[in-house]
Design a protein around this motif. Structure first.
Motif, mmCIF file in Angstrom:
data_model
loop_
_atom_site.group_PDB
_atom_site.id
_atom_site.type_symbol
_atom_site.label_atom_id
_atom_site.label_comp_id
_atom_site.label_asym_id
_atom_site.label_seq_id
_atom_site.Cartn_x
_atom_site.Cartn_y
_atom_site.Cartn_z
ATOM 1 N N ARG A 1 -4.544 -1.125 -1.900
ATOM 2 C CA ARG A 1 -4.741 -0.899 -0.475
ATOM 3 C C ARG A 1 -4.715 -2.204 0.313
ATOM 4 O O ARG A 1 -4.989 -3.270 -0.239
ATOM 5 C CB ARG A 1 -6.070 -0.187 -0.242
ATOM 6 N N GLN B 1 0.835 -1.208 0.000
ATOM 7 C CA GLN B 1 0.000 0.000 0.000
ATOM 8 C C GLN B 1 0.866 1.253 0.000
ATOM 9 O O GLN B 1 0.623 2.189 -0.766
ATOM 10 C CB GLN B 1 -0.927 0.013 1.218
ATOM 11 N N THR C 1 -1.178 3.836 -2.289
ATOM 12 C CA THR C 1 -2.575 3.427 -2.098
ATOM 13 C C THR C 1 -3.287 2.971 -3.374
ATOM 14 O O THR C 1 -4.497 2.802 -3.373
ATOM 15 C CB THR C 1 -3.433 4.496 -1.380
#
Length: 90
Positions: A68, A60, A65
């Protein structure tokens, strides 16, 4: 197909897409950055396995991100680890 299997496939698909971008590292370079083997990354990308929670956190962070932690978790697990997406503590 179980929810967990779908999540593993989703996380793998997102990781594959991220690694396929022009400016992304190779699987081998990405694995080296994370301290795992290229075959481990290959298994994640193919949906054969899911990462440990620690590795999912590293993925992540490294993908900013795009992939995730919760992309690898089923709904019950994700609800227990909501803080990870917001940078929370263990």
């Amino acid at each position: 197909m179980s929810e967990r299997a779908i999540k593993v496939m989703r996380g793998g698909l997102l990781l594959r897409q991220w690694l396929s971008r022009d400016n992304s590292p190779s699987q081998a370079d990405f694995a080296s950055e994370l301290g795992v083997t290229q075959s481990a990354i290959s298994n994640l990308v193919r949906g054969y396995q899911r990462p440990s929670l620690a590795l999912a956190c590293l993925i992540q962070a490294r993908t900013r991100t795009a992939v995730r932690v919760t992309d690898w978790l089923d709904d019950e697990e994700a609800s227990r680890h909501e803080g990870f997406e917001r940078g929370g503590n263990l």
